[in-house]
Design a protein around this motif. Sequence first.
Motif, PDB file in Angstrom:
ATOM      1  N   CYS A  39      -6.519   0.442  -2.128  1.00 19.63           N
ATOM      2  CA  CYS A  39      -7.160  -0.475  -2.343  1.00 19.63           C
ATOM      3  C   CYS A  39      -7.047  -1.773  -1.926  1.00 19.63           C
ATOM      4  O   CYS A  39      -5.930  -2.329  -1.319  1.00 19.63           O
ATOM      5  CB  CYS A  39      -7.195  -0.722  -4.145  1.00 19.63           C
ATOM      6  N   PRO A  40      -8.142  -2.695  -1.387  1.00 21.62           N
ATOM      7  CA  PRO A  40      -7.911  -4.012  -0.806  1.00 21.62           C
ATOM      8  C   PRO A  40      -6.822  -4.559  -1.432  1.00 21.62           C
ATOM      9  O   PRO A  40      -6.906  -5.078  -2.578  1.00 21.62           O
ATOM     10  CB  PRO A  40      -9.209  -4.772  -0.909  1.00 21.62           C
TER      11      PRO A  40
ATOM     12  N   LYS B 212       0.812  -1.278  -0.035  1.00 19.74           N
ATOM     13  CA  LYS B 212      -0.045   0.116  -0.053  1.00 19.74           C
ATOM     14  C   LYS B 212       0.720   1.262   0.055  1.00 19.74           C
ATOM     15  O   LYS B 212       0.321   2.234  -0.765  1.00 19.74           O
ATOM     16  CB  LYS B 212      -0.783  -0.030   1.028  1.00 19.74           C
TER      17      LYS B 212
ATOM     18  N   ASP C  19     -14.447   4.482   0.767  1.00 21.11           N
ATOM     19  CA  ASP C  19     -14.569   4.773   2.181  1.00 21.11           C
ATOM     20  C   ASP C  19     -15.412   3.736   2.809  1.00 21.11           C
ATOM     21  O   ASP C  19     -16.177   3.901   3.850  1.00 21.11           O
ATOM     22  CB  ASP C  19     -15.369   6.243   2.255  1.00 21.11           C
ATOM     23  N   ARG C  20     -15.277   2.408   2.197  1.00 18.25           N
ATOM     24  CA  ARG C  20     -15.637   1.337   3.000  1.00 18.25           C
ATOM     25  C   ARG C  20     -14.928   0.355   2.947  1.00 18.25           C
ATOM     26  O   ARG C  20     -13.905   0.310   2.092  1.00 18.25           O
ATOM     27  CB  ARG C  20     -17.092   0.804   2.131  1.00 18.25           C
ATOM     28  N   HIS C  21     -15.041  -0.814   3.877  1.00 17.68           N
ATOM     29  CA  HIS C  21     -13.941  -2.016   3.849  1.00 17.68           C
ATOM     30  C   HIS C  21     -14.523  -3.106   3.054  1.00 17.68           C
ATOM     31  O   HIS C  21     -15.643  -3.379   2.870  1.00 17.68           O
ATOM     32  CB  HIS C  21     -13.902  -2.491   5.289  1.00 17.68           C
ATOM     33  N   PHE C  22     -13.484  -3.542   2.346  1.00 20.06           N
ATOM     34  CA  PHE C  22     -13.571  -4.661   1.120  1.00 20.06           C
ATOM     35  C   PHE C  22     -12.519  -5.903   1.502  1.00 20.06           C
ATOM     36  O   PHE C  22     -11.292  -5.272   2.074  1.00 20.06           O
ATOM     37  CB  PHE C  22     -13.647  -4.374  -0.153  1.00 20.06           C
ATOM     38  N   ASP C  23     -12.899  -6.909   1.542  1.00 19.27           N
ATOM     39  CA  ASP C  23     -12.112  -8.014   1.767  1.00 19.27           C
ATOM     40  C   ASP C  23     -11.097  -8.326   0.385  1.00 19.27           C
ATOM     41  O   ASP C  23     -11.763  -8.509  -0.540  1.00 19.27           O
ATOM     42  CB  ASP C  23     -12.752  -9.411   1.928  1.00 19.27           C
TER      43      ASP C  23
END
Length: 273
Positions: A212-213, A133, A171-175
């Motif tokens: 980005c995840p 990251k 602005d959200r969590h992703f796996d």
Amino acid sequence: MTLKSNPTDKPILVLKFGGTSVGKFVQNICSQIIPDLLNTHRVIVVCSARSTDVKTKGTTTRLVKAADTVLGESAGSHQQIVRDILDDHLEATEMNIKDEDIKRELSQSLTEVCRRLQVFLEAAEVINEVSPKSKDVIVGTGEKLACEYVAAVLKDQGVDATYVNMEKAVDRHFDASHLDQTFYDYLSQRFATIVNACGSSVPVVTGYFGPCPGSILYSIGRGYTDLTAALIAVGVGAQELQVWKEVDGIFTADPRKVPTARLLKIITPEEAA
């Protein structure tokens, strides 16, 4: 001076300009292509980092090298790389912007972006670590510089333009192990919301959209700017997405390496892929 605005009642056109186009043909883009298209379309612009005919001298390649040198034997050499990148952008600013106020404001902003990058690289050097990251952040700086530059050149040419930094778009969590269609549907709608907020100003958007995840370079690759442009086109319901290159079309081989390469008149999606 009254700036030319972006019409809100016309079909939407998303234009993605590659790094070499931004590096070599910014005047054509900002004084001809975009102003002409504004007569018939609402325009959204997405830009890659500036580059030249020589890929090793492109901004993205040099930023990747800067990230690598943090952990290498030539510690501190990243400072010169960042200085060279800044000098290139300041030189382009001097060449392509006439208005002294726009030129001064852009030069100050570009210098600040590179100062922050330098601080970030020095911190990574201290802890002797460049995470995936962190590398995204380093490489994404190239598009910040390019998009601020293009937005400023557009203003200098009398076009109302707004630099849009997408680095905080997610602005959200992703796996990271399950980036399915839900993730891309979310991105397209999120991107649309951000660019639509520009109103009657032409958005000049970074392809880099922040953390980005799993890392944007690892999960998507260096072609993420094309993906961003495509997702914006879907999200805003664009009439068309145009990917502008510095060549006349698709050739039978790389014309820079094969002088006899021929331009193809027609090609199927399968062949292009």
